[in-house]
Design a protein around this motif. Structure first.
Motif, short mmCIF file in Angstrom:
data_model
loop_
_atom_site.label_atom_id
_atom_site.label_comp_id
_atom_site.label_asym_id
_atom_site.label_seq_id
_atom_site.Cartn_x
_atom_site.Cartn_y
_atom_site.Cartn_z
N LYS A 153 4.88 60.64 114.53
CA LYS A 153 4.88 61.39 113.27
C LYS A 153 6.30 61.68 112.81
O LYS A 153 6.63 61.53 111.63
CB LYS A 153 4.11 62.70 113.44
CG LYS A 153 4.06 63.56 112.19
CD LYS A 153 3.28 64.84 112.43
CE LYS A 153 3.31 65.73 111.20
NZ LYS A 153 2.54 66.99 111.42
N ASP A 211 -10.54 66.80 106.74
CA ASP A 211 -9.29 67.25 107.38
C ASP A 211 -8.36 66.10 107.75
O ASP A 211 -7.48 66.27 108.60
CB ASP A 211 -9.62 68.06 108.64
CG ASP A 211 -10.45 67.27 109.65
OD1 ASP A 211 -11.12 66.30 109.24
OD2 ASP A 211 -10.43 67.63 110.85
N TYR A 228 -0.58 58.76 108.52
CA TYR A 228 0.77 58.29 108.22
C TYR A 228 0.75 56.77 108.28
O TYR A 228 0.20 56.19 109.22
CB TYR A 228 1.78 58.85 109.21
CG TYR A 228 1.86 60.36 109.16
CD1 TYR A 228 2.81 61.00 108.36
CD2 TYR A 228 0.95 61.14 109.87
CE1 TYR A 228 2.86 62.38 108.29
CE2 TYR A 228 1.00 62.52 109.80
CZ TYR A 228 1.96 63.14 109.00
OH TYR A 228 2.00 64.51 108.93
N GLU A 272 -5.47 63.41 108.21
CA GLU A 272 -4.00 63.40 108.10
C GLU A 272 -3.52 62.06 108.63
O GLU A 272 -3.58 61.80 109.83
CB GLU A 272 -3.37 64.55 108.89
CG GLU A 272 -1.85 64.59 108.76
CD GLU A 272 -1.22 65.72 109.56
OE1 GLU A 272 0.00 65.65 109.83
OE2 GLU A 272 -1.96 66.67 109.94
N LYS A 313 1.91 58.98 103.21
CA LYS A 313 1.28 60.07 103.97
C LYS A 313 0.06 60.53 103.18
O LYS A 313 0.12 60.71 101.96
CB LYS A 313 2.26 61.23 104.15
CG LYS A 313 1.67 62.45 104.83
CD LYS A 313 2.71 63.57 104.92
CE LYS A 313 2.13 64.83 105.55
NZ LYS A 313 3.12 65.94 105.61
N TYR A 314 -1.07 60.71 103.88
CA TYR A 314 -2.30 61.19 103.26
C TYR A 314 -2.79 62.41 104.02
O TYR A 314 -3.00 62.35 105.23
CB TYR A 314 -3.37 60.10 103.27
CG TYR A 314 -2.93 58.82 102.59
CD1 TYR A 314 -3.08 58.66 101.22
CD2 TYR A 314 -2.37 57.78 103.33
CE1 TYR A 314 -2.67 57.49 100.58
CE2 TYR A 314 -1.96 56.61 102.71
CZ TYR A 314 -2.11 56.47 101.34
OH TYR A 314 -1.71 55.33 100.73
N THR A 315 -2.98 63.52 103.31
CA THR A 315 -3.37 64.77 103.97
C THR A 315 -4.66 65.35 103.43
O THR A 315 -5.00 66.50 103.71
CB THR A 315 -2.25 65.82 103.85
OG1 THR A 315 -1.93 66.00 102.45
CG2 THR A 315 -1.00 65.38 104.59
N SER A 316 -5.41 64.57 102.67
CA SER A 316 -6.72 65.03 102.20
C SER A 316 -7.62 63.84 101.94
O SER A 316 -7.14 62.75 101.58
CB SER A 316 -6.59 65.87 100.93
OG SER A 316 -6.27 65.06 99.82
#
Length: 285
Positions: free
Chosen positions: A127, A81, A85, A83, A18-21
């Protein structure tokens, strides 16, 4: 020249990330990768400007991206921003499931269109599924075995096939034979492109006349066999130029060119610049 990773593969049979930045993905920007594994990606937020198999693309919110083994990826920009998966199945594991011929019977459409937009409700379901997989693969007391991984792969791949069948107008009666020929040709091209650039070689390997072979591939994917061979060669050349410090002459020989001059001319014709100029080109984050 900065050091770039050329080949990417999953270190285990299955990997969930998971990558959120954008900062997490910043090291990948400006590098050219060849993906050994099969990768399924969900973009929930943000955008990525990239090249997938030499086609310029923009990945957006609620996009599902499918990368078959031996896909080429070049990342240009990533929005703050982002996000993402990701589920990846290693190249070793993929040797157990016959990815192209059996499981992914929409391979020609995925090859043409690796990015598929989905409704927000479907994206949310995906998700949640990624969350379940992440929990499964990270629990220390869980033994992730090949049979279970095969089941997970089938769920992922059949879900993608379902999306393509729902969103693409597929005339199976018309394209079955053409699709089969293209799939077989693609297998051969990925195996022999470093030594065989002649279309007639592949037609002979498949036991087809040259005109029928060319027509079939064109009807299956809208591109000629020569265009596909050129695409594979160029994308591999780009990966070597951006991802390694190999001498350009060695890259040329490794791709089946008898001399550097011919390779330079070929590359310039299809990319619009020399290999030297391309190697020096960079993208800004």
């Amino acid at each position: 020249m900065d050091k770039h990773i050329t080949w990417l593969d999953s270190p285990t049979d299955i990997m969930v990330s998971k990558y959120t930045s954008a900062s997490e993905l910043k090291p990948y920007i400006g590098s050219f990768f060849k993906i050994r594994s099969a990768v399924f990606i969900l973009c929930m937020e943000g955008t990525i400007e990239c090249s997938l198999n030499s086609s310029e693309c923009i990945i957006k919110q609620h996009n599902v991206i499918t990368l078959v083994p031996n896909s080429f990826v070049e990342v240009h920009t990533i929005s703050p921003d982002i996000e993402l998966y990701l589920v990846a199945f290693s190249s070793d594991f993929m040797g157990c499931v016959n990815y192209i011929r059996s499981t992914m019977n929409c391979i020609t459409y995925i090859y043409r269109k690796p990015i598929m937009p989905v409704p927000a409700s479907t994206a949310c379901l995906f998700k949640d599924f990624y969350g379940v997989l992440s929990g499964y693969t990270t629990r220390l007391h869980t033994v992730v075995n090949k049979e279970m991984t095969k089941a997970i792969f089938m769920i992922c791949s059949q879900g993608i096939v379902g999306l393509y069948k729902k969103n693409e107008r597929l005339d199976e009666h018309e394209l079955d034979r053409y699709t089969e020929i293209f799939q077989n040709f693609l297998d051969l091209a990925l195996k022999f492109y470093t030594t065989q650039h002649n279309v007639s070689f592949y037609a002979e390997k498949l036991g087809l006349t040259l005109p029928y072979f060319c027509t079939s591939v064109k009807k299956a994917v809208g591109r000629t066999p020569l265009e596909i061979i050129v695409q594979i060669i160029i994308t591999d050349a780009k990966a070597e130029l951006k991802g390694t410090n190999l001498e350009i002459k060695k890259i040329a020989i490794g791709l089946g060119f008898s001399n550097l001059s011919f390779f330079n001319k070929f590359f310039r014709q299809h990319v619009g610049m020399t290999p030297q100029e391309y190697r020096g080109k960079s993208y800004t984050f």
